[in-house]
Design a protein around this motif. Structure first.
Motif, short mmCIF file in Angstrom:
data_model
loop_
_atom_site.label_atom_id
_atom_site.label_comp_id
_atom_site.label_asym_id
_atom_site.label_seq_id
_atom_site.Cartn_x
_atom_site.Cartn_y
_atom_site.Cartn_z
N ALA A 20 -30.57 -4.62 2.90
CA ALA A 20 -31.00 -3.79 4.04
C ALA A 20 -31.15 -2.35 3.60
N SER A 45 -31.47 -1.93 9.09
CA SER A 45 -30.80 -2.34 10.34
C SER A 45 -31.38 -1.70 11.59
N ASN A 135 -24.11 -6.27 10.57
CA ASN A 135 -23.34 -5.32 9.78
C ASN A 135 -22.26 -4.71 10.66
N LYS A 172 -21.95 -8.71 7.30
CA LYS A 172 -21.75 -7.73 6.22
C LYS A 172 -20.47 -6.96 6.50
N ARG A 200 -21.16 -0.23 1.83
CA ARG A 200 -20.70 1.02 1.20
C ARG A 200 -20.59 2.03 2.34
N SER A 220 -25.46 3.70 -5.64
CA SER A 220 -24.34 3.07 -6.35
C SER A 220 -24.57 3.14 -7.85
N THR A 247 -23.44 -7.37 -2.42
CA THR A 247 -24.22 -6.14 -2.29
C THR A 247 -23.37 -4.98 -2.77
N GLY A 248 -23.90 -4.21 -3.68
CA GLY A 248 -23.17 -3.05 -4.18
C GLY A 248 -22.93 -3.10 -5.66
N GLY A 249 -23.68 -2.30 -6.39
CA GLY A 249 -23.39 -2.10 -7.80
C GLY A 249 -24.08 -3.04 -8.77
N VAL A 270 -30.42 -2.85 -3.87
CA VAL A 270 -30.98 -1.66 -3.19
C VAL A 270 -31.07 -0.48 -4.16
N SER A 271 -29.93 0.05 -4.58
CA SER A 271 -29.97 1.30 -5.38
C SER A 271 -30.85 1.17 -6.61
C1 LIG Z 1 -31.11 4.58 1.63
C2 LIG Z 1 -30.25 3.43 2.04
C3 LIG Z 1 -30.41 2.85 3.29
C4 LIG Z 1 -29.61 1.79 3.69
N1 LIG Z 1 -29.80 1.25 4.93
C5 LIG Z 1 -29.02 0.20 5.31
C6 LIG Z 1 -29.20 -0.39 6.57
O1 LIG Z 1 -30.09 -0.05 7.35
N2 LIG Z 1 -28.35 -1.41 6.92
C7 LIG Z 1 -27.37 -1.86 6.10
O2 LIG Z 1 -26.65 -2.79 6.45
N3 LIG Z 1 -27.19 -1.32 4.86
C8 LIG Z 1 -27.97 -0.29 4.47
N4 LIG Z 1 -27.80 0.24 3.24
C9 LIG Z 1 -26.76 -0.33 2.34
C10 LIG Z 1 -27.42 -1.34 1.37
O3 LIG Z 1 -27.93 -2.46 2.08
C11 LIG Z 1 -26.46 -1.87 0.31
O4 LIG Z 1 -25.43 -2.62 0.94
C12 LIG Z 1 -25.79 -0.76 -0.50
O5 LIG Z 1 -26.72 0.23 -0.87
C13 LIG Z 1 -25.14 -1.35 -1.75
O6 LIG Z 1 -26.08 -1.99 -2.59
P1 LIG Z 1 -26.67 -1.27 -3.90
O7 LIG Z 1 -25.53 -0.98 -4.82
O8 LIG Z 1 -27.63 -2.28 -4.47
O9 LIG Z 1 -27.33 -0.02 -3.44
C14 LIG Z 1 -28.60 1.30 2.81
C15 LIG Z 1 -28.45 1.87 1.56
C16 LIG Z 1 -29.26 2.92 1.16
C17 LIG Z 1 -29.08 3.51 -0.21
#
Ligand SMILES: Cc1cc2nc3c(=O)[nH]c(=O)nc-3n(C[C@H](O)[C@H](O)[C@H](O)COP(=O)(O)O)c2cc1C
Length: 340
Positions: A20, A45, A135, A172, A200, A220, A247-249, A270-271
């Motif tokens: 997301a 979201s 979430n 989540k 996060r 991340s 999700t995360g890292g 995501v990151s």
């Molecule tokens: C710019 C940005 C926007 C995000 N928007 C959402 C969101 O709308 N809903 C959600 O549940 N998580 C959101 N997240 C969290 C990500 O879904 C993900 O859980 C988090 O970045 C960890 O994954 P990563 O290490 O791959 O970044 C967002 C993260 C970032 C960086």
């Protein structure tokens, strides 16, 4: 190489899905993610605050973030996605995204109070999304609410949504539960099909010059994966039908391999994709395929959970005993001596 995996009952060709984020917030990005090989897309979201027509700090912050990173600015088109999405626009986006691509679309609802969840879950379901992610992003800020009350509220939300829709539900979570394995069991009983580890938290910093709290949202890095690995490893193989998403890292081939070995059914990115573009999915896929071939794996299923608590050759490494050993191994001169 067979990289197929089942997440929430969805048959995916491989484990990499879009988490997301703004990566799924316009039709162009949704199509680009499919073209880049994503196995599914979690759309950003719809926030409880949006539903309640309240101002939403986090959402504004997502917008701020997009503007502040040069990589993201070049990667994203100028259209800014956050602010103009009210619930109606969000639903319209979900509908269009479903029509635009063949891969599964996962809608995301973000909030913590029992309110419009069932109504929106029903609308998601009518649109035909393949699954939904709830979430439960919550930061307690009163000493009057007990952990049990918070957990009860969360499981009530899940059971209400479950009774309203038949589509799969992923929850989540943050890592801050006193007994995560037990709470996850309660979520399963309430009707969840999977859990996504971990949120996060949006962590404000203090600006010493202005003497004010300033919002921060950092991308991340791979260090954040360790917390996920531990809990994936502990939760894997424990539940009747729950899927586990990481999700995360996850940034590299090795991160992805570790997440799967710990027990992840899918990996939300995501990151890494905000930094390098969605095209980074293919090298990650090739990386894990090559590694698996070299190490004589035939399928992802064979590798999944192989380093979980149940299957690990040394599960004590996950436990408290190892904590003591690691602390004792740190010498004052910085030399690490670990007896194995
Ligand atoms: C710019 C940005 C926007 C995000 N928007 C959402 C969101 O709308 N809903 C959600 O549940 N998580 C959101 N997240 C969290 C990500 O879904 C993900 O859980 C988090 O970045 C960890 O994954 P990563 O290490 O791959 O970044 C967002 C993260 C970032 C960086």
């Amino acid at each position: 190489m067979n990289l197929k995996t089942n997440y929430l009952g969805l048959e995916l060709p491989h484990p990499f899905i879009i988490g997301a984020s703004p990566l799924g917030s316009t039709l162009d990005r949704v199509r680009r993610a499919e073209d880049a090989g994503a196995a599914a897309i979690t759309v950003h979201s719809l926030f409880e605050e949006q539903i309640q027509h309240h101002e939403n700090g986090l959402h504004v912050h997502v917008h701020t973030y997009e503007e502040s990173f040069s990589e993201a600015r070049t990667y994203f088109p100028q259209t800014v996605v956050g602010d103009h999405y009210g619930p109606e626009e969000y639903l319209e986006h979900l509908r269009n995204a479903k029509e635009a691509v063949d891969i599964p679309i996962i809608g995301s609802l973000n909030g913590t109070h029992l309110g419009s969840w069932t109504q929106y879950a029903t609308l998601f379901s009518e649109i035909g999304v393949d699954a939904m992610e709830l979430n439960l992003y919550y930061q307690p800020n009163t000493d009057e609410e007990t952990a049990t009350e918070i957990e009860k509220r969360f499981t009530t939300i899940v059971s209400h949504v479950r009774s309203a829709v038949e589509i799969p539900i992923a929850v989540k979570l943050s890592p801050f539960f006193s007994s995560l394995p037990n709470f996850v069991r309660q979520l399963e009983k309430a009707g969840a099909n999977g859990v996504v580890l971990f949120n996060r938290f949006y962590q404000p910093d203090i600006d010493l010059d202005e003497l004010e709290t300033k919002p921060t949202l950092k991308l991340s890095d791979s260090n954040e994966l360790l917390l996920r690995l531990r809990w994936l490893a502990i939760l894997f193989g424990r539940y009747d039908w729950l899927s586990l998403a990481c999700t995360g890292g996850v940034h590299t081939r090795d991160d992805a391999l570790k997440a799967i070995m710990a027990g992840a059914d899918c990996i939300q990115l995501v990151s890494v994709l905000l930094q390098h573009g969605v095209e980074r999915i293919r090298p990650l896929l090739e990386g894990i395929t090559d590694w698996m071939e070299e190490n004589e794996y035939e399928s992802l299923e064979q590798m999944k959970g192989s380093m979980s608590y149940h299957n690990s050759p040394n599960p004590e490494a996950i436990e408290r005993a190892n904590y003591l050993q690691i602390l004792k191994s740190w010498e004052p001169n910085g030399k690490v001596v670990i007896d194995t």
